[in-house]
Design a protein around this motif. Structure first.
Motif, PDB file in Angstrom:
ATOM      1  N   VAL A   1       0.840  -1.208   0.000  1.00  0.00           N
ATOM      2  CA  VAL A   1       0.000   0.000   0.000  1.00  0.00           C
ATOM      3  C   VAL A   1       0.871   1.253   0.000  1.00  0.00           C
ATOM      4  O   VAL A   1       0.589   2.222  -0.716  1.00  0.00           O
ATOM      5  N   LEU A   2       1.940   1.239   0.788  1.00  0.00           N
ATOM      6  CA  LEU A   2       2.815   2.403   0.863  1.00  0.00           C
ATOM      7  C   LEU A   2       3.459   2.703  -0.492  1.00  0.00           C
ATOM      8  O   LEU A   2       3.553   3.866  -0.906  1.00  0.00           O
ATOM      9  N   ALA A   3       3.903   1.660  -1.198  1.00  0.00           N
ATOM     10  CA  ALA A   3       4.524   1.858  -2.509  1.00  0.00           C
ATOM     11  C   ALA A   3       3.517   2.435  -3.511  1.00  0.00           C
ATOM     12  O   ALA A   3       3.842   3.348  -4.286  1.00  0.00           O
ATOM     13  N   LEU A   4       2.278   1.910  -3.498  1.00  0.00           N
ATOM     14  CA  LEU A   4       1.251   2.424  -4.406  1.00  0.00           C
ATOM     15  C   LEU A   4       0.892   3.867  -4.062  1.00  0.00           C
ATOM     16  O   LEU A   4       0.715   4.712  -4.954  1.00  0.00           O
ATOM     17  N   TYR A   5       0.805   4.161  -2.772  1.00  0.00           N
ATOM     18  CA  TYR A   5       0.485   5.528  -2.329  1.00  0.00           C
ATOM     19  C   TYR A   5       1.567   6.509  -2.788  1.00  0.00           C
ATOM     20  O   TYR A   5       1.260   7.577  -3.333  1.00  0.00           O
ATOM     21  N   HIS A   6       2.832   6.159  -2.573  1.00  0.00           N
ATOM     22  CA  HIS A   6       3.926   7.044  -2.982  1.00  0.00           C
ATOM     23  C   HIS A   6       3.943   7.246  -4.500  1.00  0.00           C
ATOM     24  O   HIS A   6       4.195   8.358  -4.979  1.00  0.00           O
ATOM     25  N   PHE A   7       3.683   6.191  -5.246  1.00  0.00           N
ATOM     26  CA  PHE A   7       3.653   6.299  -6.700  1.00  0.00           C
ATOM     27  C   PHE A   7       2.532   7.242  -7.130  1.00  0.00           C
ATOM     28  O   PHE A   7       2.728   8.124  -7.980  1.00  0.00           O
TER      29      PHE A   7
ATOM     30  N   GLN B   1      -4.673   4.694   6.064  1.00  0.00           N
ATOM     31  CA  GLN B   1      -5.547   5.874   6.119  1.00  0.00           C
ATOM     32  C   GLN B   1      -5.274   6.811   4.949  1.00  0.00           C
ATOM     33  O   GLN B   1      -6.215   7.298   4.290  1.00  0.00           O
ATOM     34  N   ASP B   2      -3.998   7.073   4.657  1.00  0.00           N
ATOM     35  CA  ASP B   2      -3.652   7.990   3.571  1.00  0.00           C
ATOM     36  C   ASP B   2      -4.080   7.430   2.216  1.00  0.00           C
ATOM     37  O   ASP B   2      -4.515   8.183   1.334  1.00  0.00           O
ATOM     38  N   MET B   3      -3.972   6.126   2.042  1.00  0.00           N
ATOM     39  CA  MET B   3      -4.388   5.517   0.782  1.00  0.00           C
ATOM     40  C   MET B   3      -5.903   5.631   0.610  1.00  0.00           C
ATOM     41  O   MET B   3      -6.393   5.930  -0.495  1.00  0.00           O
ATOM     42  N   ILE B   4      -6.654   5.423   1.683  1.00  0.00           N
ATOM     43  CA  ILE B   4      -8.111   5.552   1.628  1.00  0.00           C
ATOM     44  C   ILE B   4      -8.504   6.981   1.250  1.00  0.00           C
ATOM     45  O   ILE B   4      -9.388   7.211   0.405  1.00  0.00           O
ATOM     46  N   LYS B   5      -7.826   7.961   1.839  1.00  0.00           N
ATOM     47  CA  LYS B   5      -8.139   9.359   1.545  1.00  0.00           C
ATOM     48  C   LYS B   5      -7.832   9.717   0.089  1.00  0.00           C
ATOM     49  O   LYS B   5      -8.568  10.481  -0.537  1.00  0.00           O
ATOM     50  N   GLU B   6      -6.753   9.147  -0.462  1.00  0.00           N
ATOM     51  CA  GLU B   6      -6.441   9.390  -1.876  1.00  0.00           C
ATOM     52  C   GLU B   6      -7.505   8.779  -2.783  1.00  0.00           C
ATOM     53  O   GLU B   6      -7.877   9.361  -3.804  1.00  0.00           O
ATOM     54  N   ILE B   7      -7.997   7.605  -2.419  1.00  0.00           N
ATOM     55  CA  ILE B   7      -9.053   6.965  -3.219  1.00  0.00           C
ATOM     56  C   ILE B   7     -10.325   7.806  -3.182  1.00  0.00           C
ATOM     57  O   ILE B   7     -11.010   7.974  -4.202  1.00  0.00           O
ATOM     58  N   TRP B   8     -10.648   8.361  -2.011  1.00  0.00           N
ATOM     59  CA  TRP B   8     -11.840   9.196  -1.903  1.00  0.00           C
ATOM     60  C   TRP B   8     -11.733  10.472  -2.745  1.00  0.00           C
ATOM     61  O   TRP B   8     -12.740  11.043  -3.146  1.00  0.00           O
ATOM     62  N   LYS B   9     -10.519  10.937  -3.002  1.00  0.00           N
ATOM     63  CA  LYS B   9     -10.344  12.169  -3.793  1.00  0.00           C
ATOM     64  C   LYS B   9     -10.464  11.933  -5.295  1.00  0.00           C
ATOM     65  O   LYS B   9     -10.559  12.897  -6.061  1.00  0.00           O
ATOM     66  N   GLU B  10     -10.434  10.678  -5.725  1.00  0.00           N
ATOM     67  CA  GLU B  10     -10.466  10.382  -7.160  1.00  0.00           C
ATOM     68  C   GLU B  10     -11.794  10.808  -7.786  1.00  0.00           C
ATOM     69  O   GLU B  10     -12.851  10.729  -7.153  1.00  0.00           O
ATOM     70  N   CYS B  11     -11.698  11.272  -9.043  1.00  0.00           N
ATOM     71  CA  CYS B  11     -12.892  11.709  -9.768  1.00  0.00           C
ATOM     72  C   CYS B  11     -12.647  11.493 -11.256  1.00  0.00           C
ATOM     73  O   CYS B  11     -11.562  11.806 -11.766  1.00  0.00           O
ATOM     74  N   SER B  12     -13.629  10.960 -11.950  1.00  0.00           N
ATOM     75  CA  SER B  12     -13.471  10.700 -13.383  1.00  0.00           C
ATOM     76  C   SER B  12     -13.467  11.995 -14.204  1.00  0.00           C
ATOM     77  O   SER B  12     -12.934  12.034 -15.302  1.00  0.00           O
ATOM     78  N   ASN B  13     -14.067  13.053 -13.659  1.00  0.00           N
ATOM     79  CA  ASN B  13     -14.098  14.349 -14.330  1.00  0.00           C
ATOM     80  C   ASN B  13     -12.835  15.133 -13.954  1.00  0.00           C
ATOM     81  O   ASN B  13     -12.662  15.539 -12.802  1.00  0.00           O
ATOM     82  N   LYS B  14     -11.956  15.378 -14.934  1.00  0.00           N
ATOM     83  CA  LYS B  14     -10.679  16.031 -14.650  1.00  0.00           C
ATOM     84  C   LYS B  14     -10.852  17.456 -14.164  1.00  0.00           C
ATOM     85  O   LYS B  14     -10.093  17.931 -13.315  1.00  0.00           O
ATOM     86  N   GLU B  15     -11.842  18.168 -14.689  1.00  0.00           N
ATOM     87  CA  GLU B  15     -12.041  19.552 -14.271  1.00  0.00           C
ATOM     88  C   GLU B  15     -12.469  19.629 -12.806  1.00  0.00           C
ATOM     89  O   GLU B  15     -12.007  20.494 -12.055  1.00  0.00           O
ATOM     90  N   LEU B  16     -13.335  18.708 -12.408  1.00  0.00           N
ATOM     91  CA  LEU B  16     -13.765  18.690 -11.013  1.00  0.00           C
ATOM     92  C   LEU B  16     -12.604  18.317 -10.091  1.00  0.00           C
ATOM     93  O   LEU B  16     -12.438  18.893  -9.013  1.00  0.00           O
TER      94      LEU B  16
END
Length: 664
Positions: free
Chosen positions: A333-339, A533-548
């Motif tokens: 998870v840490l490696a994926l998060y850093h990437f 926790q940090d990986m979960i927060k990054e996933i929550w920030k994802e959005c398919s709309n680039k402008e948003l």
């Protein structure tokens, strides 16, 4: 120095060092001396001596009589920098080291001693000039003056140590002495407020107390009751032990500016041992491995034959992670998060710098000169506006609204620093209005990494690395291809994480959010829990709309800068992104809009019932509103999802307050 005055000053300096021999003091910064403060001929000879010893692999100069002198250690120590124009001693942390420095400087300025040196760099012997001797005597007077200013603090330290020893002795001999319950380094918690800290000192004081206003260091009084001891006519004064506490940064907001007593036991610092869900661990590891393989394939196809060295580490990290046998879930998870963070930060930094590039006069690597202080330096980075408050800085009085001007990190030339500041400096933070372009030869800048910054004799500037060029929006060969490649990688990773967020394992064979939460709840250390926790927060920030997503990033950047009002303006319509509600709630809370913050957090929780950030925010609002039962419920739900959440201390405070209310 042959007169009686230098010898007298020398003895006074050594006497000071002997007097405070066993008293530690805060480190004195590195000491830089240059001619005429120190004899230039002696520096030249010393440099030759050190070169001879190094070339002949002689480690102990004391075995060679002709080089022996009273302060041989500091002068031959590799930490001491010597050239023909300067000698720099490292930071001084005790009087023994200071004594060696004093002896070394006196020895170098004593021409009778240095003339006995035999080396290949022989000079005709000359006595110190009158001006040199005056400068050296002035240096000795300044040293004595500075040390006398330090004496009061050292005397207080010695007195406090003596008093502490006496109190410890009294405590062993009689029950009437003040009782020191806690020792330095012990972890304690406040009985009433619940916050934790480390004891870093204690004193005995009368019943009159003073307040400290620091957010992270506080003193607390523990009143020691005198059991029945009274004087014949008046009561004996009661003593207090005051402890200086370094408060845990996560609990610092819980403290109030008033005295209180400490708890009797150390604080609980970790949750109970959790149940480990092996299947979830395996699902996450296998899912990340599949994502890594897809990213590697996309990476190789996008970059093609493009020669870009700074992307190679990203490619290598992916390859190494795929080749790793039996990786732990946390390392995966840490490696994926850093990437993920690295790819996004590269694109975000370039985008931001390109926006402000028209207002920037100087490029990376250019040699500039300070208009007021007349030193040269190399531009190594810039900000479109200062990252700190510079409104009261010297040299900016003529600049209108300096907070709105670009600022540059400049590594100055060492010789110029000695001339202007009296010693070397690592870097300067300079307003654009105070700089001008300077055509110059290559500078003496040891702080500059020579492997990344190459001097270009044609352009008369330093060439930054490809990565620095890309980050700061400067021209770079194949920069469009590199940007396209990174965008492809980000889009591929975003698609994978959006599938993970849907939490429907039937649509893909990665892993699910439920798997991640199971891993979070079974984390055995705070470090592991923070990774998940940090990986979960990054996933929550994802959005398919680039402008948003771009609008969300702008809002987060303003929130990090502390500009809450602008963060609210720039954030996207939160109804379209769950995490936007959470960031909006944070900005509203920081701005003091409690009811609005509560509504936003509830909306975020409605879209994702496992949003522990929203639960923590609801608990904070309810706690500030004195709705303790609601705060307790929110904090408990948050801890059920995230046992390592920092709301545990606030939950303890709420429970303590409710307990006191019940006993009234």
């Amino acid at each position: 120095m042959q007169s009686r005055v230098p010898r007298t000053l020398y003895r006074q300096l050594l006497s000071w060092c002997r007097h405070y021999e066993h008293v530690p003091f805060d480190g004195i910064p590195p000491i830089t001396l240059s001619p005429p403060q120190v004899n230039s001929r002696a520096l030249h000879r010393l440099r030759g001596m050190r070169t001879f010893l190094d070339n002949n692999h002689i480690k102990d100069s004391t075995k060679h009589a002709k080089w022996r002198h009273p302060a041989h250690f500091p002068l031959y120590n590799s930490d001491v920098s010597v050239n023909d124009n300067m000698i720099v001693f490292p930071a001084v942390h005790n009087s023994s080291i200071l004594r060696d420095v004093v002896r070394s400087v006196y020895w170098l300025n004593n021409t009778k001693a240095t003339s006995a040196i035999e080396d290949e760099y022989r000079y005709d012997e000359q006595e110190n000039t009158v001006d040199e001797e005056k400068t050296q005597i002035s240096l000795a007077f300044e040293a004595i003056k500075s040390l006398n200013q330090l004496s009061n603090d050292l005397d207080n330290r010695r007195s406090r140590r003596k008093k502490s020893i006496e109190i410890r002795q009294q405590q062993r001999e009689t029950a009437d002495a003040p009782n020191v319950k806690y020792h330095v380094g012990q972890v304690v918690s406040h009985k009433n407020k619940g916050y934790r800290g480390v004891v870093v000192g204690w004193t005995v004081e009368d019943d009159q107390s003073t307040r400290l206003t620091s957010l992270t260091v506080k003193q607390y009084a523990v009143q020691e009751q005198d059991e029945g001891k009274r004087c014949a006519e008046t009561e004996c004064k009661q003593s207090k032990i005051k402890y200086t506490i370094l408060v845990d940064v996560n609990d610092a907001t819980l403290q109030e500016k008033r005295e209180g007593s400490l708890g009797d036991t150390t604080c609980k610092v970790s949750p109970n041992a959790p149940h480990v869900d092996e299947q979830s661990h395996k699902s996450v590891v296998d899912g990340i491995a599949k994502i890594n393989r897809e990213l590697l394939a996309k990476f190789e196809s996008s970059i093609g034959e493009t020669n870009c060295n700074f992307l190679q580490p990203l490619l290598s990290d992916l390859s190494n992670q795929i080749k790793t046998e039996n990786p732990s879930v946390y390392s995966s998870v840490l490696a994926l998060y850093h990437f993920h963070v690295r790819v996004n930060s590269l694109l975000w930094s370039r985008k931001k710098h390109l926006e402000h590039k028209p207002n920037i006069k100087f490029s990376l690597g250019q040699v500039v000169r300070h208009k007021l202080y007349d030193y040269r330096g190399v531009v190594v980075s810039w900000n479109h506006k200062p990252q700190i408050d510079v409104s009261r800085w010297d040299g900016l009085q003529h600049v209108e609204d300096p907070q709105s001007h670009p600022f540059y990190h400049v590594i100055p030339d060492e010789a110029d620093c000695i001339r202007v500041f009296g010693g070397p400096r690592s870097f300067r933070y300079v307003c654009q209005e105070n700089l001008e372009l300077c055509k110059s030869t290559e500078l003496s800048v040891e702080e500059l990494n020579s492997s990344e910054w190459k001097w270009d004799t044609v352009k008369q500037s330093y060439d930054p690395s490809d990565e620095m060029r890309f980050l700061y929006g400067e021209d770079l060969e194949s920069d469009k291809t590199i940007e396209l490649c990174l965008n492809d990688i980000r889009d591929t990773l975003s698609e994978c994480l959006l599938l993970v967020r849907d939490d429907d394992g039937s649509k893909h064979d990665y892993f699910t959010m439920s798997d991640l939460f199971n891993v979070l709840q079974s984390a055995d250390t705070l470090e592991h829990a923070t990774t998940i926790q940090d990986m979960i927060k990054e996933i929550w920030k994802e959005c398919s709309n680039k402008e948003l997503r771009n609008s969300l990033d702008y809002g987060i950047s303003y929130l990090v800068e502390g500009n809450n009002e602008k963060a609210l303006q720039k954030s996207p319509r939160p109804i379209q992104i769950m995490e936007a509600w959470n960031k909006k709630a944070t900005a509203q809370y920081m701005s003091g809009h409690m009811q609005e913050s509560l509504c936003s957090a509830q909306m975020a929780l409605k879209l994702e019932p496992r949003n522990f950030q929203a639960l923590a925010g609801i608990g904070l609002v309810e706690m500030d509103s004195s709705s303790l039962h609601k705060a307790v419920d929110a904090f408990k739900l948050c801890l059920d999802l995230h046992p390592w959440s920092m709301v545990s201390a606030r939950l303890a405070v709420c429970l303590k307050k409710l307990e006191r209310q019940e006993h009234r």
